[in-house]
Write a protein that holds these residues in place. Structure first.
Motif, mmCIF file in Angstrom:
data_model
loop_
_atom_site.group_PDB
_atom_site.id
_atom_site.type_symbol
_atom_site.label_atom_id
_atom_site.label_comp_id
_atom_site.label_asym_id
_atom_site.label_seq_id
_atom_site.Cartn_x
_atom_site.Cartn_y
_atom_site.Cartn_z
ATOM 1 N N PHE A 55 10.011 58.019 -71.334
ATOM 2 C CA PHE A 55 9.750 57.944 -69.893
ATOM 3 C C PHE A 55 10.369 56.664 -69.350
ATOM 4 N N ILE A 56 10.517 56.637 -68.029
ATOM 5 C CA ILE A 56 11.062 55.471 -67.342
ATOM 6 C C ILE A 56 9.910 54.608 -66.851
ATOM 7 N N SER A 57 10.004 53.296 -67.087
ATOM 8 C CA SER A 57 8.960 52.379 -66.643
ATOM 9 C C SER A 57 9.598 51.141 -66.030
ATOM 10 N N TYR A 58 8.934 50.621 -64.977
ATOM 11 C CA TYR A 58 9.392 49.397 -64.341
ATOM 12 C C TYR A 58 8.594 48.182 -64.801
ATOM 13 N N LEU A 59 7.619 48.377 -65.673
ATOM 14 C CA LEU A 59 6.820 47.256 -66.149
ATOM 15 C C LEU A 59 7.670 46.296 -66.979
ATOM 16 N N HIS A 60 7.390 44.998 -66.799
ATOM 17 C CA HIS A 60 8.072 43.948 -67.572
ATOM 18 C C HIS A 60 9.591 43.975 -67.372
ATOM 19 N N VAL A 61 10.002 44.526 -66.262
ATOM 20 C CA VAL A 61 11.427 44.564 -65.943
ATOM 21 C C VAL A 61 11.618 43.949 -64.563
ATOM 22 N N SER A 62 12.717 43.274 -64.370
ATOM 23 C CA SER A 62 12.975 42.640 -63.081
ATOM 24 C C SER A 62 13.030 43.679 -61.975
ATOM 25 N N PRO A 63 12.652 43.329 -60.763
ATOM 26 C CA PRO A 63 12.685 44.277 -59.643
ATOM 27 C C PRO A 63 14.076 44.885 -59.475
ATOM 28 N N GLY A 64 14.106 46.178 -59.226
ATOM 29 C CA GLY A 64 15.375 46.868 -59.054
ATOM 30 C C GLY A 64 15.953 47.398 -60.351
ATOM 31 N N TYR A 65 15.316 47.086 -61.466
ATOM 32 C CA TYR A 65 15.797 47.560 -62.751
ATOM 33 C C TYR A 65 14.742 48.478 -63.382
ATOM 34 N N ARG A 66 15.183 49.302 -64.271
ATOM 35 C CA ARG A 66 14.265 50.187 -64.970
ATOM 36 C C ARG A 66 14.653 50.246 -66.439
ATOM 37 N N GLU A 67 13.700 50.651 -67.241
ATOM 38 C CA GLU A 67 13.940 50.720 -68.675
ATOM 39 C C GLU A 67 13.310 51.983 -69.226
ATOM 40 N N GLN A 68 14.013 52.610 -70.147
ATOM 41 C CA GLN A 68 13.485 53.826 -70.760
ATOM 42 C C GLN A 68 12.754 53.464 -72.047
ATOM 43 N N PHE A 69 11.514 53.890 -72.139
ATOM 44 C CA PHE A 69 10.711 53.665 -73.326
ATOM 45 C C PHE A 69 10.585 54.971 -74.092
ATOM 46 N N CYS A 70 10.736 54.905 -75.398
ATOM 47 C CA CYS A 70 10.626 56.090 -76.237
ATOM 48 C C CYS A 70 9.697 55.801 -77.419
ATOM 49 N N HIS A 71 8.902 56.780 -77.762
ATOM 50 C CA HIS A 71 8.051 56.716 -78.935
ATOM 51 C C HIS A 71 8.489 57.836 -79.884
ATOM 52 N N LYS A 72 8.924 57.462 -81.074
ATOM 53 C CA LYS A 72 9.368 58.459 -82.042
ATOM 54 C C LYS A 72 8.174 59.061 -82.776
ATOM 55 N N PHE A 73 8.269 60.362 -83.022
ATOM 56 C CA PHE A 73 7.222 61.029 -83.763
ATOM 57 C C PHE A 73 7.378 60.746 -85.253
ATOM 58 N N SER A 74 6.268 60.655 -85.923
ATOM 59 C CA SER A 74 6.260 60.483 -87.375
ATOM 60 C C SER A 74 5.791 61.777 -88.036
ATOM 61 N N GLY A 75 6.209 61.983 -89.247
ATOM 62 C CA GLY A 75 5.780 63.170 -89.973
ATOM 63 C C GLY A 75 4.283 63.176 -90.270
ATOM 64 N N TYR A 76 3.654 62.027 -90.092
ATOM 65 C CA TYR A 76 2.213 61.914 -90.356
ATOM 66 C C TYR A 76 1.373 62.023 -89.081
ATOM 67 N N ASP A 77 2.011 62.230 -87.940
ATOM 68 C CA ASP A 77 1.273 62.326 -86.685
ATOM 69 C C ASP A 77 0.557 63.669 -86.605
ATOM 70 N N SER A 78 -0.765 63.610 -86.581
ATOM 71 C CA SER A 78 -1.558 64.843 -86.563
ATOM 72 C C SER A 78 -1.659 65.456 -85.173
ATOM 73 N N PHE A 79 -1.300 64.684 -84.126
ATOM 74 C CA PHE A 79 -1.435 65.197 -82.764
ATOM 75 C C PHE A 79 -0.276 66.103 -82.348
ATOM 76 N N ILE A 80 0.798 66.099 -83.129
ATOM 77 C CA ILE A 80 1.973 66.893 -82.763
ATOM 78 C C ILE A 80 1.635 68.382 -82.872
ATOM 79 N N PRO A 81 1.880 69.158 -81.824
ATOM 80 C CA PRO A 81 1.559 70.586 -81.887
ATOM 81 C C PRO A 81 2.468 71.342 -82.842
ATOM 82 N N GLN A 82 2.032 72.520 -83.239
ATOM 83 C CA GLN A 82 2.755 73.293 -84.242
ATOM 84 C C GLN A 82 4.142 73.694 -83.780
ATOM 85 N N GLU A 83 4.305 73.958 -82.485
ATOM 86 C CA GLU A 83 5.621 74.393 -82.019
ATOM 87 C C GLU A 83 6.668 73.307 -82.158
#
Length: 209
Positions: A55-83
Motif C-alpha cells: 500500500f501507499i503511505s505518506y507517514l514518515h515521508v516528507s510532504p509531497g512524497y509517498r512511499e510504497q510499503f510491502c509485507h511479504k508473506f511467509s510460508g509459516y503465516d497461518s492467516f493466509i487464505p487457502q486460495e
C-alpha cells in the motif's frame, strides 16, 4: 514442414501464455482492497498479491512524497487464505509445466525443419507438449478462478497488526493479475489443443518405414 504451420503458431501462443503466467505471479495486484481508515494506508487502496501485500503511505515521508510499503508473506503465516496458498503452488507448477511444453514443442519443430521424417521423433513430442500446455493452463485456471470468487464475495483476510491492514475491506475488486492470468489460461489451453491435433503426414516414405 507444410503440415506443421499450426504447431508453429502453437509454439508462439504457448510462449506468450507461459510469459503471461510468469508475469501474473509477480504482479501484486491480485485483489485490490478499498479501505476506510487512511491514517496509514494514505491512498485508501491496498494491493493483495500471492506473495505480499502493498500500500501507499505518506507517514514518515516528507510532504509531497509517498512511499510504497510491502509485507511479504511467509510460508509459516497461518492467516493466509487457502486460495493464496493454492495460487503460490499451482502457478509454480504451471510455470514448470509450460516450460516443459515449450521444450517438447521446440524439439519437435527442430526435427520438422531439419527434415527428419521419423514419426517417433516428431508426433509424440507435439502430443507431450500439448498435454503439458493443457496441464499448465488448468494450474493457472484454478487459482485465478478461486481468487476471483473471493473478490466477488468480498472475503476478508485476518492480517496481523504488524501489517497495518484491516481484516475486511470496504470493497474489493479484481486486480491486473487476474485478467493477465485469464489470457494466459486461454493461450495455454489453445496451444495444448492445437498440439494434440497434430497428425503426422502419411507418405509413401513413412508407410514403407
Amino acid at each position: 514442414v507444410s503440415t506443421s504451420h499450426l504447431q508453429l503458431a502453437t509454439f508462439a501462443l504457448g510462449t506468450v501464455g507461459w510469459i503471461l503466467c510468469t508475469v501474473s505471479m509477480g504482479i501484486v495486484e491480485w485483489r485490490v482492497w478499498h479501505v476506510e481508515n487512511t491514517t496509514i494506508i494514505s491512498s485508501g487502496i491496498a494491493w493483495v498479491g500471492i506473495w505480499k501485500v502493498c500500500f501507499i503511505s505518506y507517514l514518515h515521508v516528507s510532504p509531497g512524497y509517498r512511499e510504497q510499503f510491502c509485507h511479504k508473506f511467509s510460508g509459516y503465516d497461518s492467516f493466509i487464505p487457502q486460495e493464496i496458498y493454492a495460487a503460490q503452488g499451482l502457478l509454480l507448477i504451471a510455470m514448470f509445466m509450460g516450460l516443459l511444453g515449450l521444450a517438447a514443442t521446440i524439439f519437435a519443430l527442430r526435427n520438422v525443419y531439419m527434415g527428419i521424417t521419423h514419426k517417433t521423433r516428431i508426433a509424440p513430442f507435439f502430443l507431450v507438449g500439448g498435454f503439458f500446455y493443457i496441464f499448465a493452463g488448468l494450474c493457472v485456471l484454478i487459482p485465478v478462478s478461486w481468487n476471483f470468487y473471493s473478490v466477488t464475495h468480498n472475503q476478508s483476510i485476518a492480517f496481523p497488526p504488524s501489517y497495518y491492514m484491516p481484516s475486511s475491506p470496504v470493497a474489493q475488486e479484481a486486480g491486473a493479475a487476474i485478467p493477465v492470468g485469464i489470457v494466459a489460461v486461454i493461450l495455454l489451453l489453445l496451444s495444448g489443443m492445437f498440439s494434440l491435433s497434430y497428425r503426422f503426414p502419411m507418405t509413401a516414405n513413412t508407410i514403407t518405414k
